[in-house]
Each structure stands twice: as C-alpha cells, then as structure tokens.
Design an enzyme around this catalytic site. Sequence first.
Site, PDB file in Angstrom:
ATOM      1  N   LYS A   1       0.836  -1.218   0.000  1.00 47.04           N
ATOM      2  CA  LYS A   1       0.000   0.000   0.000  1.00 47.04           C
ATOM      3  C   LYS A   1       0.868   1.265   0.000  1.00 47.04           C
ATOM      4  CE  LYS A   1      -1.951  -1.062   3.955  1.00 47.04           C
ATOM      5  NZ  LYS A   1      -1.165  -2.284   4.291  1.00 47.04           N
TER       6      LYS A   1
ATOM      7  N   ARG B   1      -9.591   1.022   8.956  1.00 46.50           N
ATOM      8  CA  ARG B   1      -9.125  -0.309   9.341  1.00 46.50           C
ATOM      9  C   ARG B   1     -10.167  -1.078  10.133  1.00 46.50           C
ATOM     10  NH1 ARG B   1      -3.169   0.680   9.021  1.00 46.50           N
ATOM     11  NH2 ARG B   1      -2.180  -1.270   9.561  1.00 46.50           N
TER      12      ARG B   1
ATOM     13  N   ARG C   1      11.543  -1.179  10.967  1.00 45.50           N
ATOM     14  CA  ARG C   1      10.480  -0.784  11.901  1.00 45.50           C
ATOM     15  C   ARG C   1      10.401  -1.786  13.039  1.00 45.50           C
ATOM     16  NH1 ARG C   1       5.228   0.704   8.346  1.00 45.50           N
ATOM     17  NH2 ARG C   1       4.247  -0.590   9.936  1.00 45.50           N
TER      18      ARG C   1
ATOM     19  N   ARG D   1       0.033  -8.569  13.770  1.00 45.87           N
ATOM     20  CA  ARG D   1      -0.591  -7.580  12.876  1.00 45.87           C
ATOM     21  C   ARG D   1      -1.429  -8.278  11.808  1.00 45.87           C
ATOM     22  NH1 ARG D   1       4.537  -4.731  10.796  1.00 45.87           N
ATOM     23  NH2 ARG D   1       3.147  -3.521   9.460  1.00 45.87           N
TER      24      ARG D   1
HETATM   25  P1  AP5 Z   1       4.939  -1.620   1.808  1.00 45.78           P
HETATM   26  O1  AP5 Z   1       4.542  -0.848   0.596  1.00 45.78           O
HETATM   27  O2  AP5 Z   1       5.753  -0.930   2.848  1.00 45.78           O
HETATM   28  O3  AP5 Z   1       3.640  -2.335   2.452  1.00 45.78           O
HETATM   29  P2  AP5 Z   1       2.416  -1.723   3.250  1.00 45.78           P
HETATM   30  O4  AP5 Z   1       1.199  -2.415   2.723  1.00 45.78           O
HETATM   31  O5  AP5 Z   1       2.418  -0.229   3.169  1.00 45.78           O
HETATM   32  O6  AP5 Z   1       2.769  -2.249   4.697  1.00 45.78           O
HETATM   33  P3  AP5 Z   1       2.781  -1.533   6.122  1.00 45.78           P
HETATM   34  O7  AP5 Z   1       3.515  -2.469   7.022  1.00 45.78           O
HETATM   35  O8  AP5 Z   1       3.294  -0.142   6.038  1.00 45.78           O
HETATM   36  O9  AP5 Z   1       1.276  -1.503   6.422  1.00 45.78           O
HETATM   37  P4  AP5 Z   1       0.582  -1.535   7.769  1.00 45.78           P
HETATM   38  O10 AP5 Z   1      -0.773  -1.360   7.258  1.00 45.78           O
HETATM   39  O11 AP5 Z   1       0.742  -2.648   8.675  1.00 45.78           O
HETATM   40  O12 AP5 Z   1       1.352  -0.380   8.586  1.00 45.78           O
HETATM   41  P5  AP5 Z   1       0.894   1.065   9.019  1.00 45.78           P
HETATM   42  O13 AP5 Z   1       2.089   1.909   9.039  1.00 45.78           O
HETATM   43  O14 AP5 Z   1      -0.314   1.508   8.265  1.00 45.78           O
HETATM   44  O15 AP5 Z   1       5.721  -2.931   1.317  1.00 45.78           O
HETATM   45  C1  AP5 Z   1       6.268  -3.844   2.241  1.00 45.78           C
HETATM   46  C2  AP5 Z   1       7.597  -4.408   1.693  1.00 45.78           C
HETATM   47  O16 AP5 Z   1       7.331  -5.127   0.482  1.00 45.78           O
HETATM   48  C3  AP5 Z   1       8.623  -3.317   1.307  1.00 45.78           C
HETATM   49  O17 AP5 Z   1       9.893  -3.798   1.634  1.00 45.78           O
HETATM   50  C4  AP5 Z   1       8.462  -3.152  -0.223  1.00 45.78           C
HETATM   51  O18 AP5 Z   1       9.666  -2.764  -0.828  1.00 45.78           O
HETATM   52  C5  AP5 Z   1       8.048  -4.565  -0.635  1.00 45.78           C
HETATM   53  N1  AP5 Z   1       7.110  -4.582  -1.758  1.00 45.78           N
HETATM   54  C6  AP5 Z   1       6.024  -3.743  -1.944  1.00 45.78           C
HETATM   55  N2  AP5 Z   1       5.382  -4.066  -3.091  1.00 45.78           N
HETATM   56  C7  AP5 Z   1       6.059  -5.132  -3.627  1.00 45.78           C
HETATM   57  C8  AP5 Z   1       5.876  -5.924  -4.811  1.00 45.78           C
HETATM   58  N3  AP5 Z   1       4.864  -5.692  -5.659  1.00 45.78           N
HETATM   59  N4  AP5 Z   1       6.733  -6.931  -5.022  1.00 45.78           N
HETATM   60  C9  AP5 Z   1       7.771  -7.191  -4.164  1.00 45.78           C
HETATM   61  N5  AP5 Z   1       8.016  -6.462  -3.040  1.00 45.78           N
HETATM   62  C10 AP5 Z   1       7.160  -5.454  -2.776  1.00 45.78           C
HETATM   63  O19 AP5 Z   1       0.370   0.802  10.534  1.00 45.78           O
HETATM   64  C11 AP5 Z   1       1.251   0.552  11.601  1.00 45.78           C
HETATM   65  C12 AP5 Z   1       0.485   0.553  12.920  1.00 45.78           C
HETATM   66  O20 AP5 Z   1      -0.130   1.850  13.138  1.00 45.78           O
HETATM   67  C13 AP5 Z   1      -0.687  -0.434  13.006  1.00 45.78           C
HETATM   68  O21 AP5 Z   1      -0.266  -1.719  13.394  1.00 45.78           O
HETATM   69  C14 AP5 Z   1      -1.572   0.258  14.083  1.00 45.78           C
HETATM   70  O22 AP5 Z   1      -1.065   0.048  15.385  1.00 45.78           O
HETATM   71  C15 AP5 Z   1      -1.422   1.726  13.753  1.00 45.78           C
HETATM   72  N6  AP5 Z   1      -2.450   2.233  12.820  1.00 45.78           N
HETATM   73  C16 AP5 Z   1      -2.225   2.749  11.577  1.00 45.78           C
HETATM   74  N7  AP5 Z   1      -3.378   3.106  10.993  1.00 45.78           N
HETATM   75  C17 AP5 Z   1      -4.370   2.806  11.869  1.00 45.78           C
HETATM   76  C18 AP5 Z   1      -5.787   2.917  11.815  1.00 45.78           C
HETATM   77  N8  AP5 Z   1      -6.426   3.406  10.737  1.00 45.78           N
HETATM   78  N9  AP5 Z   1      -6.498   2.477  12.900  1.00 45.78           N
HETATM   79  C19 AP5 Z   1      -5.874   1.994  13.999  1.00 45.78           C
HETATM   80  N10 AP5 Z   1      -4.525   1.862  14.107  1.00 45.78           N
HETATM   81  C20 AP5 Z   1      -3.780   2.257  13.042  1.00 45.78           C
END
Ligand code: AP5
Length: 217
Positions: free
Chosen positions: A13, A86, A158, A169
């Site tokens: 994402k 979410r 991270r 998660r």
């Molecule tokens: P990446 O693009 O970083 O993946 P992502 O889907 O963005 O993953 P995140 O871990 O950032 O999502 P998340 O939803 O858990 O974290 P968030 O920060 O929102 O890609 C991942 C890896 O794969 C990278 O190394 C990339 O290079 C590689 N990659 C990408 N695409 C690829 C492809 N096509 N092929 C090969 N490799 C690829 O949330 C963190 C925390 O914040 C949550 O746990 C929660 O505690 C809190 N939080 C955030 N938002 C909320 C909410 N709305 N409500 C409540 N709590 C929240």
Amino acid sequence: MRLIFLGPPGAGKGTQSKLLTKRFGARHISTGDILRDHRVAGSDLGRLAEGFMRHGELVPDKLILKMIEGEVEKSPRGFIMDGFPRTVAQAEAFDALLGSKGLALDAVVLFDVDRDTLVKRLTARWTNPLTGKSYNAITNPPPGPGMRDADGTELIQREDDKPETVSKRLDVYREKTEPLVAYYRKRGKLVPVNGLAPVEEVTRQIVSALSPELQAK
Ligand code: AP5
C-alpha cells in the site's frame, strides 16, 4: 482523486501510494506514518498510540478519527488513504465525514497477497528514515554498501516488523480489517489487484482500473 488502499501489512500500500500520489498530485495520507511522526515528536497522541503500535494492535478508533478529519481538509486535490479505514466503525465514520463535505470515494483498491509472502516482505523491509523510501533486502536491495541508501544514509527496520509482531498484525488485519472487503464490495467500490506482481505491474493494474477521467489527470 479519492482512493482507499486496503490490504494487509506488507501488501504494498505504501509503495504504490508514494508512486501514484507523485503521478496524480493527490495527497498520501498514511495513518501509520502520521502516528509514527507523533511518536517521534512525543505528542500526547504519539504517547497514547505507542503501546498499541508496539504490540501490533490497532490504535483506538476515536483517536484515529480525530486525526483524519484535518487530513482530508488539507487535501483539495484528493487523497490516497493508506492504512485507513481499518475497522467497520472507521469506514462508517469516514463515509459520514465525506458525505458531510459532499465528497465521494472513487475506488477502494484491494491488494491481494498471501500470508507467507507478507511475512517475508515485512521482515526484510528497510526504510530510509530521512526520505521514507522503502527497500527490501530480498526483492529490492538498497543501492549502498550494507544496509545503506545511495547517499550513505543508514537504513532502519520498523520495530513492528519483528516476526512475532508481524504475525500479530496479520491476525488483527484478518479479524478487524478484512470485514471491510465485504463493506466496500457491497457499495460497488472494490477494485482487487494482484499484489504479488512486480511493483510496476501493480501500478499498471491500479491505473487501468481507474475511470478514464481519473487516468487522464
Ligand atoms: P509496503 O509498501 O511498505 O507495504 P504496506 O502495505 O504499506 O505495509 P505496512 O507495514 O506499512 O502496512 P501496515 O498497514 O501494517 O502499517 P501502518 O504503518 O499503516 O511494502 C512492504 C515491503 O514489500 C517493502 O519492503 C516493499 O519494498 C516490498 N514490496 C512492496 N510491493 C512489492 C511488490 N509488488 N513486489 C515485491 N516487493 C514489494 O500501521 C502501523 C500501525 O499503526 C498499526 O499496526 C496500528 O497500530 C497503527 N495504525 C495505523 N493506521 C491505523 C488505523 N487506521 N487504525 C488503527 N490503528 C492504526
């Protein structure tokens, strides 16, 4: 353009949001990044969010919703929501917020990736703390020697990308966030993409699913 990117942790994402907001001039709204910024700044919200994030739990809806309203106001050219909503409660509140402003969502892009791949991607993710650029030790290694960016900046991992927290998660996603797939499908907004494809191919799939008016922007 008003899009939601929906999918499990590690589905891509953030990667696609960065590429597409650059291309379309919309705002990238990552609730995870905003919360991490609050933690670094030591704000009240950052302190409240810290324990939930460290353990892979969701931050309470009330805190997130308060944060989102201001973000939408700062996005006159539209947005890509990355990591929000979410929960069904967040989605309902977001519909009400957009409705009150006379705005509608264009689409909800669903990234489909299997659990084993997600675990491999997250535990191999390295990020530039200054630019936010993300690399992957397996699929997209950083250019510098060791875990460094091209300009020598040391990359970081991270703390919630530790294997046990990743597993938590993914469970939380299945329980709390996956119901949003049915929620948005029922509203005719869901656009599934194959998140296992290479990055450029995923971008192509998303763009080709947008309406011709959006593609022309
Ligand atoms: P990446 O693009 O970083 O993946 P992502 O889907 O963005 O993953 P995140 O871990 O950032 O999502 P998340 O939803 O858990 O974290 P968030 O920060 O929102 O890609 C991942 C890896 O794969 C990278 O190394 C990339 O290079 C590689 N990659 C990408 N695409 C690829 C492809 N096509 N092929 C090969 N490799 C690829 O949330 C963190 C925390 O914040 C949550 O746990 C929660 O505690 C809190 N939080 C955030 N938002 C909320 C909410 N709305 N409500 C409540 N709590 C929240």
